[in-house]
Design a protein around this motif. Structure first.
Motif, PDB file in Angstrom:
ATOM      1  N   MET A 184      62.067  45.931   1.620  1.00  0.00           N
ATOM      2  CA  MET A 184      61.693  45.942   3.043  1.00  0.00           C
ATOM      3  C   MET A 184      60.241  45.485   3.204  1.00  0.00           C
ATOM      4  O   MET A 184      59.367  45.942   2.488  1.00  0.00           O
ATOM      5  N   HIS A 185      60.010  44.556   4.092  1.00  0.00           N
ATOM      6  CA  HIS A 185      58.630  44.198   4.400  1.00  0.00           C
ATOM      7  C   HIS A 185      58.500  43.994   5.902  1.00  0.00           C
ATOM      8  O   HIS A 185      59.504  43.937   6.615  1.00  0.00           O
ATOM      9  N   GLU A 186      57.262  43.919   6.349  1.00  0.00           N
ATOM     10  CA  GLU A 186      57.038  43.774   7.781  1.00  0.00           C
ATOM     11  C   GLU A 186      56.307  42.473   8.073  1.00  0.00           C
ATOM     12  O   GLU A 186      55.472  42.031   7.286  1.00  0.00           O
ATOM     13  N   VAL A 187      56.659  41.870   9.180  1.00  0.00           N
ATOM     14  CA  VAL A 187      55.989  40.649   9.624  1.00  0.00           C
ATOM     15  C   VAL A 187      55.289  40.967  10.925  1.00  0.00           C
ATOM     16  O   VAL A 187      55.909  41.449  11.874  1.00  0.00           O
ATOM     17  N   ARG A 188      53.980  40.724  10.961  1.00  0.00           N
ATOM     18  CA  ARG A 188      53.204  41.059  12.168  1.00  0.00           C
ATOM     19  C   ARG A 188      53.138  39.850  13.096  1.00  0.00           C
ATOM     20  O   ARG A 188      53.152  38.695  12.657  1.00  0.00           O
ATOM     21  N   PHE A 189      53.029  40.138  14.363  1.00  0.00           N
ATOM     22  CA  PHE A 189      52.895  39.075  15.353  1.00  0.00           C
ATOM     23  C   PHE A 189      51.566  39.212  16.087  1.00  0.00           C
ATOM     24  O   PHE A 189      50.890  40.234  16.001  1.00  0.00           O
ATOM     25  N   SER A 190      51.243  38.170  16.839  1.00  0.00           N
ATOM     26  CA  SER A 190      49.906  38.118  17.442  1.00  0.00           C
ATOM     27  C   SER A 190      49.768  39.006  18.664  1.00  0.00           C
ATOM     28  O   SER A 190      48.687  39.169  19.215  1.00  0.00           O
ATOM     29  N   GLY A 191      50.847  39.597  19.110  1.00  0.00           N
ATOM     30  CA  GLY A 191      50.737  40.469  20.272  1.00  0.00           C
ATOM     31  C   GLY A 191      50.841  39.739  21.594  1.00  0.00           C
ATOM     32  O   GLY A 191      50.376  40.216  22.619  1.00  0.00           O
ATOM     33  N   GLU A 192      51.483  38.568  21.558  1.00  0.00           N
ATOM     34  CA  GLU A 192      51.683  37.830  22.805  1.00  0.00           C
ATOM     35  C   GLU A 192      52.637  38.597  23.713  1.00  0.00           C
ATOM     36  O   GLU A 192      53.615  39.187  23.244  1.00  0.00           O
ATOM     37  N   ASP A 193      52.349  38.604  24.996  1.00  0.00           N
ATOM     38  CA  ASP A 193      53.171  39.355  25.942  1.00  0.00           C
ATOM     39  C   ASP A 193      54.610  38.832  25.929  1.00  0.00           C
ATOM     40  O   ASP A 193      54.844  37.618  25.881  1.00  0.00           O
ATOM     41  N   ILE A 194      55.554  39.751  25.970  1.00  0.00           N
ATOM     42  CA  ILE A 194      56.972  39.361  25.990  1.00  0.00           C
ATOM     43  C   ILE A 194      57.272  38.485  27.201  1.00  0.00           C
ATOM     44  O   ILE A 194      58.084  37.573  27.146  1.00  0.00           O
TER      45      ILE A 194
END
Lengths: 221, 135
Positions: A1-11
């Motif tokens: 299991m690993h996690e991929v982070r995102f930039s936090g752009e608004d949905i």
């Protein structure tokens, strides 16, 4: 299991971009725009009808976007008052979105307008998360919905800076104290403006227009 | 029920960003500001339904609430807002007014609605509707 982070752009980034594009488009044409939100039957259409007549008398050319689930009743009322109007049926959607407004703007003679009113579907909650790109927003409620309307929707009113309480002439007939609405709103939103109005006769409407930044005589425009 | 429209946007914007990421997506972590008028329960239901047939089918939607922070232009205060209702009440509503000087404020946090991260299982199973492989 690993996690991929995102930039936090608004949905809703795509909606926000479309709203900003609408805003720029209206500003490039020098059009002042107002979104009108509110409960079903609160008098949004009557208020816009009155504003059309009042602003056209000031020499301003008014456009409208009339949104409803179905039909073109509001659109026809605006046309009868002399507005250049577009009808939008949202069908099963409970709110307008920036994309629908973009299309509606395509159908309006933007070079021949000074003011645009966008009347949303009658719904207090759902439109709140969908910016349309207008300059201002106002929420219309009426005394016939009860004097607990504000306290029942605190999150909406805490974030709404202009509220019109319509049909105040009916307050005693329905046993409602409009001052309770005023007090509840002041507690939730100390910097907001609330106007007691009767759109049918024009009571309070000059104050609404002034708060929206419109002149009450054409010498100020 | 505008949560369906919001989740539809979430899925249609997230799926293309996962194209280069192999593996089975098991969870999507979303930050939701408390000033947004969205039901967490409705978001979860909408996600479960709308994710079907996409890379995100079977993944959990995990929603983290973000408390409002306000900034006052008049006195420089930045911090939690006052609240309407009992301060201990989980549902107390943030008031957009400066708790120190009463000036008008802007929210610097509390309006977020964003995907922060996704969890991906390294079990060799492709994403989407595929069942886990037999051991």
């Amino acid at each position: 299991m690993h996690e991929v982070r995102f930039s936090g752009e608004d949905i809703l980034a795509r909606q926000l971009e479309l709203a900003e594009a609408n805003y720029r488009r209206l500003h490039e044409k020098g059009i002042r725009s107002v979104s009108v939100l509110g409960a079903i039957g609160s008098g949004k259409t009557t208020l816009v009808e009155w504003a059309i007549t009042r602003l056209e008398r000031e020499g301003l050319r008014v456009g409208t976007i009339a949104a409803d689930s179905a039909g073109d009743d509001d659109h026809q009322r605006f046309v009868a008052r002399g507005a250049r109007s577009v009808n939008v049926n949202t069908q099963d959607d409970c709110h307008l979105d920036a994309h629908a407004v973009d299309h509606a703007l395509d159908a309006l003679p933007l070079d021949a307008l000074d003011v645009l009113f966008v009347e949303n579907v009658g719904n207090l909650i759902c439109p709140a998360d969908f910016p349309l790109g207008t300059d201002r927003e106002m929420v219309v409620i009426s005394v016939t919905e009860g004097d607990d309307m504000v306290r029942k929707h605190p999150k909406i009113f805490a974030q709404t800076d202009l509220v019109v309480v319509n049909k105040v002439d009916l307050a005693s007939a329905v046993g409602v104290d409009p001052q309770r609405l005023v007090a509840d709103y002041a507690a939730l939103n100390p910097h907001g403006k609330i106007v007691l109005a009767q759109a049918k006769t024009g009571r309070g409407m000059d104050e609404v227009l002034a708060l929206l930044g419109f002149p009450c005589t054409n010498t100020q425009w | 029920m505008h949560e369906y429209a919001v989740v539809d946007e979430l899925i249609s914007s997230l799926v293309p960003r996962l194209e280069t990421i192999p593996g089975r997506v098991t969870a999507v972590f979303v930050r939701k500001g408390e000033l947004r008028i969205l039901s967490a329960h409705a978001l979860e239901s909408a996600f479960e339904f709308l994710a079907k047939g996409t890379r995100l089918e079977g993944a959990r939607l995990e929603i983290e609430d973000v408390a409002a922070i306000v900034r006052c232009a008049a006195c420089g205060y930045e911090g939690p807002p006052c609240r309407f209702g009992d301060a201990d009440d989980h549902f107390a509503i943030p008031i957009l007014s400066c708790p120190r000087c009463g000036g008008s404020v802007t929210a610097t946090a509390g309006r977020e609605l964003c995907v922060e991260r996704v969890a991906v299982a390294d079990d060799g199973v492709a994403g989407g509707a595929a069942e886990p492989a037999d051991p």
